[in-house]
Write an enzyme that holds these catalytic residues in place. Sequence first.
Site, PDB file in Angstrom:
ATOM      1  N   GLU A 181       0.817  -1.206   0.000  1.00 45.18           N
ATOM      2  CA  GLU A 181       0.000   0.000   0.000  1.00 45.18           C
ATOM      3  C   GLU A 181       0.860   1.269   0.000  1.00 45.18           C
ATOM      4  OE1 GLU A 181      -3.374   0.195   0.179  1.00 45.18           O
ATOM      5  OE2 GLU A 181      -3.764   2.223   0.886  1.00 45.18           O
ATOM      6  N   ASP A 182       1.915   1.280   0.804  1.00 49.34           N
ATOM      7  CA  ASP A 182       2.622   2.537   1.066  1.00 49.34           C
ATOM      8  C   ASP A 182       4.016   2.663   0.454  1.00 49.34           C
ATOM      9  OD1 ASP A 182       0.467   3.187   2.619  1.00 49.34           O
ATOM     10  OD2 ASP A 182       1.389   2.575   4.497  1.00 49.34           O
TER      11      ASP A 182
END
Length: 731
Positions: free
Chosen positions: A91-92
């Site tokens: 996700e990051d």
Amino acid sequence: MSTDVAPVVPAPGLVEQLYAELEQKIRALRPKDDLAPLEKAYRMAAEAHKDQLRQSGEPYMIHPLHVTLILADMQMDMVALITGLLHDTVEDTSLSLEQIKKEFGPEVAACVDGVTKLSKLKLYSREERQAENVRKMLLAMVDDIRVIIVKLADRLHNMRTLGALPPERQLRISQETAEIYAPIAHRLGMGKVRGELEDLSFRYLEPEAWADLMREIESQRVQNEEYLTKMRHDVEINLRRENIPVRVEARIKRPYSVFQKMKRQKISLDQVYDLLALRIVTDSVKNCYAALGVIHNEWHPIPGRIKDFIAIPRPNLYQSLHTSVIGAGGRSFEIQIRTEEMHRLAEEGIAAHWKYKEGRKGPGADDQRINWLRQLVEWQQEMRDPGEFISTLKVDLYPEEVYTFTPMGKVIPLPREATPIDFAYAIHSDVGTTCVGAKVNGRIVPLKYNLKNGDVVEILTQTGHLPSKDWLGMVKTPRARNKIKHLINATEHAKAIEIGQKYLEREARRLGVQLAKITKADLERVAGEYGCGKTEDLHAALGYGKFSARQVLQKLAPDTVEAPAVEALKPTPAPSGPGDSGDLVIKVKGVDDLLVYRAKCCNPIRGEGIVGYVTRGKGIAVHSKNCANVQNLMYEVERKIDVEWARAVTETFPVRVVVHTDDRPGMLNQLTSVLFAEQSNIRSLEASSDDKRGDGAIIDMTVEVRDKKQLERVAAAIRRISGVRDVERTE
Ligand code: MN
């Protein structure tokens, strides 16, 4: 430690320290485990997150490490631990799922993917009734329950460190935790995680109540602890005397539980009878009951407070004996009695399933737990290696439902195989009625499309559109079905009114009655005599052929219309209607439920040109267009009505058919073309080799047929294919 290297900003070694702690924790429990993959995951995650900071200013990496420490405390397996370390990378950071799959295999990749998907969902809902749907959907979306466990660990650490966030985010995250995650932990039997999540969110959601309660609990803490210590000692002595092996834990009820109880029962802290509690953990169910007996012998039990959750477990399969007794000084306190196994399941719930055990004995030894889990989650197991403890679980917690979204992110729960029409009606009946199409995940789909978990559904509408009868075969929800039926009936009713009115007017003209001169009141009175509440209903009844217009007119204008020889107020008996004549069905164009019968004079058969004639009081007679009588009857053109042969019955029935054949190429092709020729649809088809006979094949299929006749034709046609040995119908 080398001293000549400059320390990394901002907290030198904090990340490394946490990782060392993690390794230590795992080593202590399972010294033989190969930690190389764990270390690789740690290095990759640390590298990926290296430039990121948490809101608190600490290096981001401490978050996945803490999450993994929580998972290690739960004694989760290596897949879950590695997922914990990597859970925020996709996700990051620039790390991709493919890379994770390459380095750690498909299982870890699937878990990381699952956690990532859950993180992307907007779970927060302002409506309380949505919360249960969101929880169900969340559980229905994951294939592997470890995804949920990692997500819960993630949420637990975020809640523990929530203080660093701005107030509005604290509030939003706490609400989500209280509404979604704590109940999920509860559902999965994870009492410890649930308790901490509830207490943490309580603190942020009700800061004043929380502070008051904590102050009050604190003011009594020393006194309560002394009391508990004494009681614990007394209980231990009494049980030891009876040779019951026990471990006794003392505890003060969790703040959130106390708060809820005080609020629900409108009582003060002193009145919470189970604020103080002892937990007796023993070795067997027998000793649980024995301990209960000893306790009740020594202290007076409070009537109505004895609960046997061993005999009748809670829905999440929590088991314990509960009782409240009056202790020294007249103070009440609660005692929970359970076995070690029950205790572990109460605290850890489903997570206990992955608990690492030295010298695993294979599935046999875990039968009991597996049964427990089966009951708990109605799971479907998927064991790749039956000799190994199950590491992958396909869970289907709500096999009867699917969870879909509106484009705005609202969850719409529907039954399995529901279609966009059900979805549309679930939104609003107007949306359902005017639905002309649907987009699922941005793509146009047919209205009979079966919705799946997580589908984002957009309904295309057109003002003025009305549902068709076919829809009744496509919908799964009673709501949609009822609305569609209602609308179709209403349309038909309107048609009947129109027909009835025309019929009355024409008949009036023929008999020389001036309808215009008849008052509304008279009309209503006569309608009432026929059991119709309104004039409209009388028109409808005439349209449905229930009464004769002549009779009605005779009542309205007795001076003009001669009374028939026999006056019949009650509806005439139904003439032979649709369905009476075998497969012959006639319907009035656009109208159903009218009394329709085939005229005896010409007895038209399917396919012939037909015409309807509104009779006086007997419904609609259907004649062949060539019938001599028609020519005479049709002088009253206004009583002519369009009729048509109803379309062939569209309802079909799935039938499972097993075909035994020679194993030769082209067989499937021939089979499908035979079915095509018979206009029978194939719902499913599966071919496999016939293991019993060796040289043949078995084709197992479900076909749709309209009736027995068609099935017989289909079976006969299949038998005619060369190489077919047998056709059988099975359940
Ligand atoms: Mn996270």
